[in-house]
Design a protein around this motif. Sequence first.
Motif, PDB file in Angstrom:
ATOM      1  N   HIS A  85      -3.910  50.921  -7.612  1.00 36.77           N
ATOM      2  CA  HIS A  85      -3.794  49.166  -8.301  1.00 36.77           C
ATOM      3  C   HIS A  85      -1.685  49.048  -8.410  1.00 36.77           C
ATOM      4  CE1 HIS A  85      -3.540  46.434 -11.492  1.00 36.77           C
ATOM      5  NE2 HIS A  85      -3.441  45.326 -10.766  1.00 36.77           N
ATOM      6  N   GLU A 119      -0.961  41.212   0.780  1.00 40.40           N
ATOM      7  CA  GLU A 119      -0.849  42.277  -0.670  1.00 40.40           C
ATOM      8  C   GLU A 119       0.659  43.142   0.149  1.00 40.40           C
ATOM      9  OE1 GLU A 119      -3.815  43.459  -2.642  1.00 40.40           O
ATOM     10  OE2 GLU A 119      -4.268  41.743  -3.479  1.00 40.40           O
ATOM     11  N   GLN A 171      -5.720  48.460   3.931  1.00 41.52           N
ATOM     12  CA  GLN A 171      -4.824  47.220   2.495  1.00 41.52           C
ATOM     13  C   GLN A 171      -6.047  45.764   3.268  1.00 41.52           C
ATOM     14  OE1 GLN A 171      -0.376  48.450   3.148  1.00 41.52           O
ATOM     15  NE2 GLN A 171      -1.286  48.500   4.671  1.00 41.52           N
ATOM     16  N   ARG A 172      -5.493  45.097   1.975  1.00 42.19           N
ATOM     17  CA  ARG A 172      -5.512  43.141   2.179  1.00 42.19           C
ATOM     18  C   ARG A 172      -4.868  42.487   2.469  1.00 42.19           C
ATOM     19  NH1 ARG A 172      -7.132  41.458  -3.256  1.00 42.19           N
ATOM     20  NH2 ARG A 172      -9.056  40.273  -2.208  1.00 42.19           N
ATOM     21  N   SER A 199       6.525  39.969  -7.359  1.00 44.03           N
ATOM     22  CA  SER A 199       5.964  41.461  -6.731  1.00 44.03           C
ATOM     23  C   SER A 199       4.094  40.721  -7.277  1.00 44.03           C
ATOM     24  CB  SER A 199       6.293  42.626  -6.485  1.00 44.03           C
ATOM     25  OG  SER A 199       7.562  42.906  -5.474  1.00 44.03           O
ATOM     26  N   ARG A 232      -0.947  44.077  -5.930  1.00 44.05           N
ATOM     27  CA  ARG A 232      -1.146  45.011  -5.018  1.00 44.05           C
ATOM     28  C   ARG A 232      -2.695  46.119  -4.846  1.00 44.05           C
ATOM     29  NH1 ARG A 232       0.438  47.627   0.372  1.00 44.05           N
ATOM     30  NH2 ARG A 232      -0.194  49.418   0.878  1.00 44.05           N
ATOM     31  N   TYR A 233      -3.591  45.852  -3.927  1.00 48.17           N
ATOM     32  CA  TYR A 233      -4.245  47.381  -4.255  1.00 48.17           C
ATOM     33  C   TYR A 233      -4.808  48.098  -2.622  1.00 48.17           C
ATOM     34  CZ  TYR A 233      -6.264  44.416  -8.831  1.00 48.17           C
ATOM     35  OH  TYR A 233      -6.402  44.090  -9.649  1.00 48.17           O
TER      36      TYR A 233
END
Length: 283
Positions: free
Chosen positions: A166, A197, A193-194, A259, A262-263
């Motif tokens: 994370h 992100e 990834q997603r 930003s 982000r996961y």
Amino acid sequence: MAERIVPEISLKDFGNRREEITKQLLEAAEYAGFFTLVDHGISEEEIESQFAISKSYFGLPADVKGKIPHDTKTNNGWEYKAQLRASTGTCDQKESLWLRRNSQWPSDEDVPGFRETTESFMAKCAEISAQVLSCFAVALGLPEDHLRVANDPTQPDCLTQLRLIHYPASENAVGSWRAGSHTDIGCLTLLFQRDGEDGLEICPGRETHSSFAMGDTFTPLPAKTGPIVVNIGDMLMAWSDDRLKSNFHRVRAKDVGTSPARYSIAYFNQGRRDFVLQGPKKK
């Protein structure tokens, strides 16, 4: 420099297409540096479920996450902005949970369904890894099951890990390093990834000419839910007599604006303690 083309390789009908897939994997690993896998057998719904579990965990208070503190001897457990990068001289701006099959797990009381969901996800990552590693073994002139057996996560001496990551949302961090430039020390990395992100940037090792690839050209690799980003680690570079190159990558904050969080999820094939990392040429 033009933006790099990262090959997309389908694992569909693997049994009948093994020779074709092996050729594509080898070419991608030797020349492109990174590649993505599609038709790999893990649905977007399953990937999103694992990300939901990850997000639930990282949303817990620090004292609850701290029930599983990071152990430097096993490299398992929760760490927060603690990974120092030699390439930047600072700690990565992220938190993560390292997990191995025999490590301590978050309880169902803290995160319902965590272990059941995550163990199932890890098992599927192991199946995909076994397919890719069997192809590389044949291409390198090794027995087909050599790399698979050497990275078998069901064995007690295997060091393979899943890492939930994370990167908190950051303000006034334009162009900073959420994760500094590095190569992976393991054998083969599968990264999930997603959508939206972003932040991952890659620099194939064959083009690097300086320590940590500083000053070299990095190319952003947009984040997408579904495809698996794959890269070679230092261990497989050794096993291949340097034929397959371990590649530099980093995670960078946006050049403009804030930003967002982000996961990402990384499955690191890291080998077993009782195997020697030596290629056919014994380089």
